[in-house]
Design an enzyme around this catalytic site. Structure first.
Site, PDB file in Angstrom:
ATOM      1  N   TYR A  33     -12.391  13.343  -7.095  1.00 11.25           N
ATOM      2  CA  TYR A  33     -11.340  12.591  -7.792  1.00 11.25           C
ATOM      3  C   TYR A  33     -10.460  13.534  -8.638  1.00 11.25           C
ATOM      4  O   TYR A  33      -9.219  13.475  -8.577  1.00 11.25           O
ATOM      5  CB  TYR A  33     -11.997  11.511  -8.672  1.00 11.25           C
ATOM      6  CG  TYR A  33     -11.099  10.932  -9.727  1.00 11.25           C
ATOM      7  CD1 TYR A  33      -9.995  10.165  -9.385  1.00 11.25           C
ATOM      8  CD2 TYR A  33     -11.337  11.163 -11.082  1.00 11.25           C
ATOM      9  CE1 TYR A  33      -9.155   9.634 -10.362  1.00 11.25           C
ATOM     10  CE2 TYR A  33     -10.509  10.635 -12.062  1.00 11.25           C
ATOM     11  CZ  TYR A  33      -9.414   9.875 -11.696  1.00 11.25           C
ATOM     12  OH  TYR A  33      -8.580   9.363 -12.659  1.00 11.25           O
ATOM     13  N   ASP A  56       0.841  -1.193   0.000  1.00  9.58           N
ATOM     14  CA  ASP A  56       0.000   0.000   0.000  1.00  9.58           C
ATOM     15  C   ASP A  56       0.880   1.248   0.000  1.00  9.58           C
ATOM     16  O   ASP A  56       1.682   1.451   0.922  1.00  9.58           O
ATOM     17  CB  ASP A  56      -0.887  -0.034   1.260  1.00  9.58           C
ATOM     18  CG  ASP A  56      -1.926   1.063   1.263  1.00  9.58           C
ATOM     19  OD1 ASP A  56      -1.812   2.009   0.447  1.00  9.58           O
ATOM     20  OD2 ASP A  56      -2.843   0.982   2.100  1.00  9.58           O
ATOM     21  N   HIS A 116     -10.224  14.853 -15.673  1.00  8.28           N
ATOM     22  CA  HIS A 116     -11.165  15.373 -14.668  1.00  8.28           C
ATOM     23  C   HIS A 116     -10.560  16.498 -13.812  1.00  8.28           C
ATOM     24  O   HIS A 116     -11.276  17.128 -13.048  1.00  8.28           O
ATOM     25  CB  HIS A 116     -11.695  14.233 -13.803  1.00  8.28           C
ATOM     26  CG  HIS A 116     -12.562  13.290 -14.587  1.00  8.28           C
ATOM     27  ND1 HIS A 116     -13.811  13.644 -15.048  1.00  8.28           N
ATOM     28  CD2 HIS A 116     -12.342  12.031 -15.036  1.00  8.28           C
ATOM     29  CE1 HIS A 116     -14.337  12.633 -15.728  1.00  8.28           C
ATOM     30  NE2 HIS A 116     -13.458  11.640 -15.740  1.00  8.28           N
ATOM     31  N   ARG A 148     -18.132  11.287 -26.416  1.00  3.80           N
ATOM     32  CA  ARG A 148     -17.102  11.843 -25.519  1.00  3.80           C
ATOM     33  C   ARG A 148     -15.748  11.199 -25.817  1.00  3.80           C
ATOM     34  O   ARG A 148     -14.720  11.859 -25.852  1.00  3.80           O
ATOM     35  CB  ARG A 148     -17.534  11.620 -24.063  1.00  3.80           C
ATOM     36  CG  ARG A 148     -16.586  12.222 -23.054  1.00  3.80           C
ATOM     37  CD  ARG A 148     -17.161  12.238 -21.645  1.00  3.80           C
ATOM     38  NE  ARG A 148     -16.227  12.872 -20.748  1.00  3.80           N
ATOM     39  CZ  ARG A 148     -15.269  12.212 -20.102  1.00  3.80           C
ATOM     40  NH1 ARG A 148     -15.139  10.908 -20.223  1.00  3.80           N
ATOM     41  NH2 ARG A 148     -14.427  12.861 -19.327  1.00  3.80           N
TER      42      ARG A 148
HETATM   43  N1  LIG Z   1      -8.293   4.538 -17.512  1.00  3.33           N
HETATM   44  C1  LIG Z   1      -8.518   5.793 -17.902  1.00  3.33           C
HETATM   45  O1  LIG Z   1      -9.192   6.062 -18.922  1.00  3.33           O
HETATM   46  C2  LIG Z   1      -7.928   6.918 -17.095  1.00  3.33           C
HETATM   47  C3  LIG Z   1      -8.316   8.234 -17.421  1.00  3.33           C
HETATM   48  C4  LIG Z   1      -7.766   9.279 -16.701  1.00  3.33           C
HETATM   49  C5  LIG Z   1      -6.823   9.036 -15.715  1.00  3.33           C
HETATM   50  N2  LIG Z   1      -6.480   7.740 -15.396  1.00  3.33           N
HETATM   51  C6  LIG Z   1      -5.498   7.533 -14.327  1.00  3.33           C
HETATM   52  O2  LIG Z   1      -4.562   6.562 -14.757  1.00  3.33           O
HETATM   53  C7  LIG Z   1      -4.174   5.735 -13.669  1.00  3.33           C
HETATM   54  C8  LIG Z   1      -4.454   4.258 -13.999  1.00  3.33           C
HETATM   55  O3  LIG Z   1      -5.839   4.119 -14.232  1.00  3.33           O
HETATM   56  P1  LIG Z   1      -6.525   2.679 -14.437  1.00  3.33           P
HETATM   57  O4  LIG Z   1      -7.674   2.872 -15.344  1.00  3.33           O
HETATM   58  O5  LIG Z   1      -5.469   1.692 -14.755  1.00  3.33           O
HETATM   59  O6  LIG Z   1      -7.097   2.421 -12.972  1.00  3.33           O
HETATM   60  P2  LIG Z   1      -7.249   1.002 -12.220  1.00  3.33           P
HETATM   61  O7  LIG Z   1      -8.220   1.215 -11.119  1.00  3.33           O
HETATM   62  O8  LIG Z   1      -7.530  -0.066 -13.215  1.00  3.33           O
HETATM   63  O9  LIG Z   1      -5.789   0.789 -11.635  1.00  3.33           O
HETATM   64  C9  LIG Z   1      -5.299   1.506 -10.532  1.00  3.33           C
HETATM   65  C10 LIG Z   1      -4.472   0.537  -9.692  1.00  3.33           C
HETATM   66  O10 LIG Z   1      -3.962   1.256  -8.564  1.00  3.33           O
HETATM   67  C11 LIG Z   1      -3.934   0.348  -7.475  1.00  3.33           C
HETATM   68  N3  LIG Z   1      -3.972   1.075  -6.201  1.00  3.33           N
HETATM   69  C12 LIG Z   1      -5.014   1.785  -5.705  1.00  3.33           C
HETATM   70  N4  LIG Z   1      -4.703   2.263  -4.490  1.00  3.33           N
HETATM   71  C13 LIG Z   1      -3.438   1.860  -4.204  1.00  3.33           C
HETATM   72  C14 LIG Z   1      -2.578   2.033  -3.092  1.00  3.33           C
HETATM   73  N5  LIG Z   1      -2.958   2.734  -2.004  1.00  3.33           N
HETATM   74  N6  LIG Z   1      -1.347   1.476  -3.136  1.00  3.33           N
HETATM   75  C15 LIG Z   1      -0.962   0.743  -4.215  1.00  3.33           C
HETATM   76  N7  LIG Z   1      -1.739   0.547  -5.303  1.00  3.33           N
HETATM   77  C16 LIG Z   1      -2.968   1.096  -5.298  1.00  3.33           C
HETATM   78  C17 LIG Z   1      -5.201  -0.502  -7.654  1.00  3.33           C
HETATM   79  O11 LIG Z   1      -5.100  -1.732  -6.964  1.00  3.33           O
HETATM   80  C18 LIG Z   1      -5.283  -0.638  -9.160  1.00  3.33           C
HETATM   81  O12 LIG Z   1      -4.737  -1.866  -9.619  1.00  3.33           O
HETATM   82  C19 LIG Z   1      -4.964   6.201 -12.447  1.00  3.33           C
HETATM   83  O13 LIG Z   1      -4.140   7.066 -11.696  1.00  3.33           O
HETATM   84  C20 LIG Z   1      -6.125   6.959 -13.064  1.00  3.33           C
HETATM   85  O14 LIG Z   1      -6.594   7.953 -12.194  1.00  3.33           O
HETATM   86  C21 LIG Z   1      -7.013   6.680 -16.063  1.00  3.33           C
END
Ligand SMILES: NC(=O)c1ccc[n+]([C@@H]2O[C@H](COP(=O)([O-])OP(=O)(O)OC[C@H]3O[C@@H](n4cnc5c(N)ncnc54)[C@H](O)[C@@H]3O)[C@@H](O)[C@H]2O)c1
Length: 275
Positions: free
Chosen positions: A135, A50, A112, A173
């Protein structure tokens, strides 16, 4: 050997990056809270834990040259679910990066952080923050950490305001905000190689309907290969309600949630900036 730490390696973006971005001569340290599936080829280490645990973040950054920070709660939640992963986790990671003399961090920020701008306006990286959710506000904070530790501690920062990372766009979008897997991989590779101090780019493909001016990314060498328009024929046209923030504002559903303000007043505040 260059060691690259990828946080959020079990997530949607992280899994694709671990597959597409590594090169020979690199060891990738994959990290997440959840179990991680390692790609079939490449040199990998795995550390689960974590990021809100300061000692874990410190151990994670030992002997690391560059970090790709994708771990987060990646959608709107109550504060008690966002504060640990998105605020404390990022604080710990940057502190550990400074202490371990990590050279650069590529940060997965989000559309966002600026979601309250209207559809139809071309947003530039230098335009002010207009977070559309708790967020989005946590992403704005992460961008602040990137700036602070670049300016004060010399940890280069490459902030990617990711649009919609999906195998293919499925809504209007997405036609504005989509980024393909290979374009995202190319953008992260650029973040690992380019020379910069603290840069912000948009994580989108070469979309004809882009709502962002991504010229900084192009100047740095980003050459996206995909365009969401190639999928436009299969996407239903949506009827826009000019009184609904979900339809009028770039952040979509995130903008409508908890909205109790005046859309007219918001647009009055934004649009003169461009006239
Ligand atoms: N997917 C998109 O379209 C999108 C769009 C904008 C921004 N993002 C950003 O990109 C990044 C990846 O997004 P994603 O879609 O892969 O999200 P996801 O939820 O699939 O992956 C995020 C990962 O972070 C891990 N995580 C969460 N809290 C944690 C902690 N305290 N310690 C360690 N690990 C932790 C989770 O277990 C998860 O596997 C994120 O930061 C998200 O905000 C994604």
């Amino acid at each position: 050997m260059r060691r690259i730490l990828l946080t959020g390696a079990a997530g949607m973006v992280g899994t694709v990056l671990a597959d597409l971005v590594p090169r020979e001569g690199e060891i990738w340290r994959l990290s997440d809270l959840r179990p991680i599936e390692q790609p079939a080829k490449g040199a990998f280490e795995v550390m689960t834990g974590d990021l809100a645990d300061q000692a874990f973040a410190m151990a994670l950054c030992k002997d690391v040259d560059a970090i790709i920070h994708m771990a987060a709660v990646a959608r709107e939640k109550d504060w008690d679910e966002l504060i640990g992963p998105n605020l404390v986790g990022s604080i710990n990671l940057w502190q550990a990066a400074v202490a371990n003399r990590v050279k650069r961090i590529i940060y997965g920020s989000s559309n966002h952080a600026q979601g309250m701008y209207p559809v139809g306006m071309t947003v530039r990286t230098g335009d002010g923050y207009r977070p559309d959710s708790r967020y989005g506000l946590t992403k704005m904070f992460g961008e602040g950490l990137a700036r602070l530790h670049a300016d004060k501690n010399g940890v280069k920062a490459f902030v990617i305001r990711i649009g919609s990372f999906l195998p293919r766009p499925t809504s209007e979008r997405h036609l504005r905000m989509w980024i393909s897997h290979r374009d995202m991989a190319a953008l992260v590779r650029l973040g690992l190689e380019a020379d910069y101090h603290c840069e912000t780019v948009f994580g989108i493909s070469d979309n004809s309907r882009a709502c962002y001016d991504n010229s900084r990314a192009h100047t740095l060498g980003y050459r996206p290969e995909d365009n969401a328009e190639a999928y436009a024929d299969g996407i239903a046209h949506e009827v826009v309600d000019p009184a609904n923030p979900v339809d009028v504002l770039q952040g979509g559903h995130a903008c409508g949630r908890d909205f109790t303000g005046s859309l007219a007043r918001l647009l009055e505040d934004i649009l003169p900036e461009r006239s």
